[in-house]
Design an enzyme around this catalytic site. Structure first.
Site, short mmCIF file in Angstrom:
data_model
loop_
_atom_site.label_atom_id
_atom_site.label_comp_id
_atom_site.label_asym_id
_atom_site.label_seq_id
_atom_site.Cartn_x
_atom_site.Cartn_y
_atom_site.Cartn_z
N ASP A 97 0.81 -1.22 0.00
CA ASP A 97 0.00 0.00 0.00
C ASP A 97 0.84 1.26 0.00
O ASP A 97 0.44 2.29 -0.56
CB ASP A 97 -0.92 0.03 1.22
CG ASP A 97 -1.96 -1.07 1.22
OD1 ASP A 97 -1.98 -1.87 0.26
OD2 ASP A 97 -2.74 -1.15 2.19
N ASP A 181 -2.42 5.67 -3.12
CA ASP A 181 -1.84 4.51 -2.47
C ASP A 181 -1.08 3.73 -3.54
O ASP A 181 -1.56 3.59 -4.67
CB ASP A 181 -2.92 3.61 -1.86
CG ASP A 181 -3.47 4.15 -0.54
OD1 ASP A 181 -3.15 5.30 -0.18
OD2 ASP A 181 -4.23 3.41 0.11
N HIS A 230 -7.42 -0.07 -4.36
CA HIS A 230 -6.35 -1.02 -4.60
C HIS A 230 -6.74 -1.98 -5.72
O HIS A 230 -7.85 -2.49 -5.77
CB HIS A 230 -5.94 -1.75 -3.33
CG HIS A 230 -5.49 -0.82 -2.25
ND1 HIS A 230 -5.26 -1.22 -0.95
CD2 HIS A 230 -5.24 0.52 -2.26
CE1 HIS A 230 -4.88 -0.19 -0.21
NE2 HIS A 230 -4.86 0.89 -1.00
N ASP A 232 -5.13 -4.90 -6.92
CA ASP A 232 -4.63 -6.27 -7.06
C ASP A 232 -5.60 -7.38 -6.68
O ASP A 232 -5.24 -8.57 -6.77
CB ASP A 232 -3.30 -6.44 -6.31
CG ASP A 232 -3.31 -5.82 -4.93
OD1 ASP A 232 -4.39 -5.40 -4.47
OD2 ASP A 232 -2.24 -5.75 -4.31
N CYS A 334 -0.60 -8.03 -1.04
CA CYS A 334 -0.66 -6.86 -0.15
C CYS A 334 0.37 -6.95 0.98
O CYS A 334 0.98 -5.95 1.35
CB CYS A 334 -2.04 -6.73 0.47
SG CYS A 334 -3.40 -6.58 -0.69
#
Length: 350
Positions: A97, A181, A230, A232, A334
């Site tokens: 992150d 991020d 995010h 992914d 992550c």
């Protein structure tokens, strides 16, 4: 064989955060959890199990030949104050992150949640060590995180509202100042793909584009997603010409990849039980895998369907259980951040 160095995040002192930004990114069924634990620790028993899982994950990574570096332990319960806000910390659990590595450069993301303002401190000792050994070190402009960065009237009452707003390009973060991020960016050689999300604005993406030009190209891609945050667990590049694309959150620019000859792989539906707590994420952490190289992937030990999918692709699976760690907001991708890989820089979208 590629070789990857990974950073593993710690979660001691982890705290939940409760404000409009977190509610805009989480499912309604967990809002009562935030009301109960906002400003306090995650449930201690659950946290203990999560820490044990990540310790085992790190041991397995080492056995696979990965160099694992550990961030410093920080007391995230301490209050801090700037001219614009007061807060306590969240955690240092997800290095993906806060850090993005492009070539020999480590970039610290500015972040968008006030609870994550000082998250970089957990990684500074490691970054300084890499800097002394030749790495470039860049810190993106730190936002003030003043009230103007957030849409105070952003409607968070229903998924339908958020679907409509996301389709209109409206998010809880404004364009008051750059913010992003690192986990909203994913790279394939000289091309970097970014999404405008609840924590990454267009100014932040433009800063990255200008900073990395002309050696790297930054592309904006978007998805059918009511609360993007995010990339992914929505779009995960798993090798040259291979990308996992979430069937529930299709990519609007998928033709860019098809025209380049890429294979679009649809991951199977996750098998994680409905009653398993995922306070800060979705079931699609099943596709949040870590590629050790083109032929090895670290994947959830419980997610048999996606294991079979990788095996059909000729990729060996390294099965690890981090179900309790998933609850804190991340999967294998992550919980790690690639710092150094062996290989050559290529362009896949000429």
């Amino acid at each position: 064989m590629l070789r990857v160095r990974c950073l593993r995040g710690g979660s001691r002192g982890a705290e939940a955060v409760h404000y409009i930004g977190s509610r805009a990114n989480t499912y309604e069924k967990y809002w009562t959890f935030y009301q109960k634990y906002g400003g306090h620790y995650f449930p201690k028993d659950h946290l203990k199990k999560a820490v044990a899982e990540i310790e085992e994950m790190c041991n397995i990574l080492k056995m696979e030949g990965v160099t694992v570096r550990r961030p410093d332990t920080i007391d995230w319960s301490l209050k801090y104050k700037t001219p614009d806000f007061e807060s306590t910390g969240l955690y240092g659990a997800m290095p993906r992150d806060i850090l993005i590595v492009v070539g020999n450069e480590i970039i610290e993301a500015p972040m968008a949640w006030r609870a994550r303002f000082f998250e970089y401190r957990a990684y500074r000792a490691i970054i300084k060590d890499y800097f002394r050994r030749g790495a470039k070190w860049t810190t993106a402009p730190k936002p003030t995180m003043a009230d103007e960065l957030y849409d105070q009237d952003y409607p968070i009452h229903s998924v339908e509202d958020r679907h409509k707003l996301a389709a209109q390009g409206k998010f809880v973060t404004t364009e008051f100042e750059p913010c992003f991020d690192a986990a909203d960016f994913i790279r394939a050689g000289r091309d970097i793909f970014a999404q405008r999300s609840q924590v990454t604005n267009y100014m932040g993406i433009e800063w990255m584009r200008k900073h990395l030009a002309p050696d790297y190209r930054v592309h904006i891609i978007s998805f059918k997603d009511p609360n993007p945050m995010h990339i992914d667990a929505t779009f995960n590049i798993i090798g040259p010409g291979l990308v996992l694309s979430n069937p529930d959150r299709p990519c609007h620019q998928i033709d860019l990849f098809k025209k380049a000859g890429w294979t679009i792989v649809t991951p199977p539906i996750p098998v994680i039980p409905d009653d398993h707590p995922l306070w800060m994420s979705s079931k699609w952490l099943s596709m949040n895998v870590l590629m050790l190289d083109e032929k090895r992937v670290m994947v959830d030990a419980n997610e048999v369907p996606i294991q079979k999918m990788f095996e059909k692709l000729g990729i060996s699976t390294i099965k690890v259980n981090i179900r309790n760690a998933n609850s804190l907001g991340g999967g294998f991708h992550c919980w790690t951040c690639d710092v150094r890989r062996r290989g050559t820089l290529q362009s896949y979208f000429d």
